[in-house]
Motif scaffolding. Structure first.
Motif, PDB file in Angstrom:
ATOM      1  N   SER A 269      -4.212   0.804  -2.362  1.00 29.17           N
ATOM      2  CA  SER A 269      -3.809  -0.595  -2.189  1.00 29.17           C
ATOM      3  C   SER A 269      -4.644  -1.431  -3.146  1.00 29.17           C
ATOM      4  CB  SER A 269      -4.031  -1.044  -0.741  1.00 29.17           C
ATOM      5  OG  SER A 269      -5.420  -1.107  -0.451  1.00 29.17           O
ATOM      6  N   GLU A 270      -4.527  -2.733  -3.042  1.00 24.85           N
ATOM      7  CA  GLU A 270      -5.335  -3.614  -3.892  1.00 24.85           C
ATOM      8  C   GLU A 270      -6.829  -3.461  -3.611  1.00 24.85           C
ATOM      9  OE1 GLU A 270      -4.421  -5.336  -6.372  1.00 24.85           O
ATOM     10  OE2 GLU A 270      -2.403  -6.142  -6.113  1.00 24.85           O
TER      11      GLU A 270
ATOM     12  N   ASN B 129      -0.461  -7.639 -16.343  1.00 19.87           N
ATOM     13  CA  ASN B 129      -1.499  -6.615 -16.251  1.00 19.87           C
ATOM     14  C   ASN B 129      -1.733  -6.100 -14.836  1.00 19.87           C
ATOM     15  OD1 ASN B 129      -2.168  -6.713 -19.061  1.00 19.87           O
ATOM     16  ND2 ASN B 129      -3.210  -8.662 -18.674  1.00 19.87           N
ATOM     17  N   ARG B 130      -1.012  -6.646 -13.873  1.00 23.28           N
ATOM     18  CA  ARG B 130      -1.262  -6.298 -12.472  1.00 23.28           C
ATOM     19  C   ARG B 130      -0.699  -4.936 -12.097  1.00 23.28           C
ATOM     20  NH1 ARG B 130       1.371  -8.195  -7.496  1.00 23.28           N
ATOM     21  NH2 ARG B 130      -0.148  -8.097  -5.792  1.00 23.28           N
TER      22      ARG B 130
ATOM     23  N   TRP C 172      -2.617   0.543  -9.022  1.00 23.59           N
ATOM     24  CA  TRP C 172      -2.064  -0.001 -10.269  1.00 23.59           C
ATOM     25  C   TRP C 172      -1.121   1.016 -10.901  1.00 23.59           C
ATOM     26  CZ3 TRP C 172      -2.244   1.750 -15.309  1.00 23.59           C
ATOM     27  CH2 TRP C 172      -1.811   0.851 -16.301  1.00 23.59           C
ATOM     28  N   GLY C 173      -1.510   2.274 -10.958  1.00 25.72           N
ATOM     29  CA  GLY C 173      -0.728   3.298 -11.644  1.00 25.72           C
ATOM     30  C   GLY C 173       0.573   3.640 -10.963  1.00 25.72           C
ATOM     31  N   VAL C 174       0.576   3.705  -9.612  1.00 24.21           N
ATOM     32  CA  VAL C 174       1.823   4.085  -8.935  1.00 24.21           C
ATOM     33  C   VAL C 174       2.850   2.966  -8.987  1.00 24.21           C
ATOM     34  CG1 VAL C 174       0.681   5.714  -7.381  1.00 24.21           C
ATOM     35  CG2 VAL C 174       1.055   3.357  -6.610  1.00 24.21           C
TER      36      VAL C 174
ATOM     37  N   SER D  80       0.846  -1.185   0.000  1.00 30.74           N
ATOM     38  CA  SER D  80       0.000   0.000   0.000  1.00 30.74           C
ATOM     39  C   SER D  80       0.886   1.240   0.000  1.00 30.74           C
ATOM     40  CB  SER D  80      -0.930   0.032   1.223  1.00 30.74           C
ATOM     41  OG  SER D  80      -0.184   0.251   2.418  1.00 30.74           O
ATOM     42  N   VAL D  81       0.273   2.375  -0.324  1.00 31.96           N
ATOM     43  CA  VAL D  81       0.958   3.672  -0.220  1.00 31.96           C
ATOM     44  C   VAL D  81       0.012   4.678   0.405  1.00 31.96           C
ATOM     45  CG1 VAL D  81       2.475   3.295  -2.208  1.00 31.96           C
ATOM     46  CG2 VAL D  81       0.262   4.411  -2.556  1.00 31.96           C
TER      47      VAL D  81
END
Length: 471
Positions: A188-189, A378-379, A197-199, A174-175
């Motif tokens: 996070s997910e 793709n993750r 996904w982008g970061v 996570s961020v």
């Protein structure tokens, strides 16, 4: 704080009361051009970058970052975000704008029971390694200890244990981040999953990450690691051996092929210093006896001029490249991914390696594959999982003297590899324009990243990076 009536550039003027209000509200420091510490804090790792920001906001926490982002947005200032200051093209500095300096944000919390760590955005790789290795754990990340963990992570994160445990972003849980509108969010997910996904590969395009949560893995404290050197004239046969040897190696082994002139270090014999050499630098985790078996063919091949591959602490190995990338030297890079080491490519490497002039110029050819390649493409936004190898061509000098010639050599080497280019690692890009950024992500991911940019930073406040324009 010395509040400037006029900034470093005549074309930018700031309202003194507004600057004073910002300075008063920060827990950290606000530094202007008249401050005695200005030159110290405006300088970055790459000595060829010499920029003069109007303000430097040295943030100690999230609220400082929110305040700095708000001030920059309100006053239309160009924003540079600095973690470790290691950006190759110097994106962690700017002229006439604001540097949001995260380097005071050093908090590290390791939980050995859950094998996780929460890490502030100003932490350097070596600082994180020291804390995690106290518990026999590590985050897959980088090869130079004074690299900032933030920039390295946001671009993907390649390093010595990635073939076993994946990229740095593959171990990001996570961020916490501040977006362009000043909102503090978690990604996070399960929370803001599109942003998460982008970061993971998209760099600093969507906001300022203030804290990272990582998964940790058991590593060391001893690993079997280090370089084996041969004379450069033997590069063709060394590279052909290497190509065949790594094709069947286990995930526990990671290697980087280095071309350079042998450095003047205490461990290098005087008669070898300055000679053109090619080295295979290895790091093999796991039981030392098994690592010795894996590495034996490398150590026994040909006639090495120097063999420093041996059991050692992981922390020692992680710092081995530090003397070759000192603060203040002049650095220029060209990079590309390649699918394989064909004979033509090997011949090109041998030719250009023999042309190295500067004692600190070098080429690093990173072995990819393993866990990196097996992860779901793709993750994350990162796009280099299918690469066989990644080139980082360094044309470096200790000062401006000779820098132009080193830069031209790096460009020529990169151009000679053009028939083999298959992509590029975004963290290895210089300021090369939109098309190169698109190449780093591929068309489909680039379009998805642009859509995210339009949502989280529609006015492109965070544009001093490998920029994904919202337009």
């Amino acid at each position: 704080m010395a509040t400037p009536a006029r900034t470093a550039h005549e074309s930018v003027r700031l309202d003194r009361p507004a600057v004073e209000e910002l300075a008063t509200g920060l827990r950290g420091e606000l530094i202007g051009p008249d401050d005695p510490a200005y030159d110290e804090h405006r300088r970055v790792w790459n000595g060829s970058i010499d920029r003069h920001p109007a303000l430097i906001a040295r943030c100690t926490g999230v609220e400082d970052v929110v305040a700095a982002v708000g001030f920059a947005r309100t006053h239309g200032l160009l924003v540079a975000v600095r973690g470790g200051g290691h950006s190759f093209p110097g994106y962690s500095a700017c002229d006439a704008g604001m540097v949001i300096d995260l380097s005071p944000m050093k908090r590290i919390r390791v939980d050995p029971a859950t094998r996780t760590a929460r890490v502030g955005a100003g932490v350097l790789l070596g600082e994180l390694d020291r804390e995690t290795q106290a518990h026999g754990l590590a985050v897959p990340a980088g090869i130079v200890t004074h690299t900032g963990i933030a920039g390295l992570t946001l671009g993907g994160g390649i390093g010595w244990i990635m073939r076993k445990y994946g990229l740095t972003i593959d171990n990001l849980l996570s961020v916490e981040m501040v977006t362009a509108d000043g909102e503090s969010v978690t990604a996070s997910e399960t929370r803001n999953a599109d942003l998460f996904w982008g970061v993971r590969g998209g760099g600093g395009n969507f906001g300022i990450v203030t804290e990272f949560e990582f998964r940790l893995h058991p590593v060391g404290p001893q690993v079997y690691a280090g370089p084996v050197f041969w004379a450069m004239e033997h590069a063709p046969e060394v590279l052909r051996f290497y190509r065949d040897w790594v094709a069947g190696c286990p995930d526990e082994l990671m290697t980087i092929v280095v071309q350079r002139r042998a450095p003047a270090l205490p461990v290098v014999p005087a008669e070898v210093v300055g000679r053109h050499v090619i080295a295979v630098v290895a790091c093999c985790t796991g039981p030392l006896d098994e690592a010795e078996r894996v590495l034996r063919p490398l150590k026994e091949f040909g006639r090495p001029v120097l063999d420093l591959c041996a059991p050692k602490p992981y922390l020692v190995h992680q710092s081995m490249f530090d003397p070759s990338f000192r603060h203040g030297w002049w650095y220029y890079f060209r990079a590309c991914d390649v699918a394989e080491l064909g004979d033509d490519l090997i011949d090109t490497m041998a030719e250009y390696g023999s042309r190295i002039v500067s004692p600190i110029t070098s080429v690093a050819l990173w072995q990819m594959g393993g866990a990196v390649a097996r992860a779901d493409e793709n993750r994350t936004a990162f796009n280099g999982r299918t690469a066989g190898f990644t080139f980082n061509i360094n044309g470096n000098s200790t000062t401006s003297d000779g820098f132009d010639a080193e830069r031209e050599w790096a460009r020529a080497y990169w151009s000679a590899l053009a028939p083999h280019h298959s992509g590029v690692y975004v963290n290895f890009l210089m300021d090369e324009g939109e098309e190169r950024v698109r190449q780093a992500y591929g068309a489909a991911k680039y379009d998805r990243l642009k859509a995210l940019k339009r949502r989280y930073d529609p006015h492109n406040l965070f544009r001093l990076n490998q920029n994904i324009s919202p337009e």
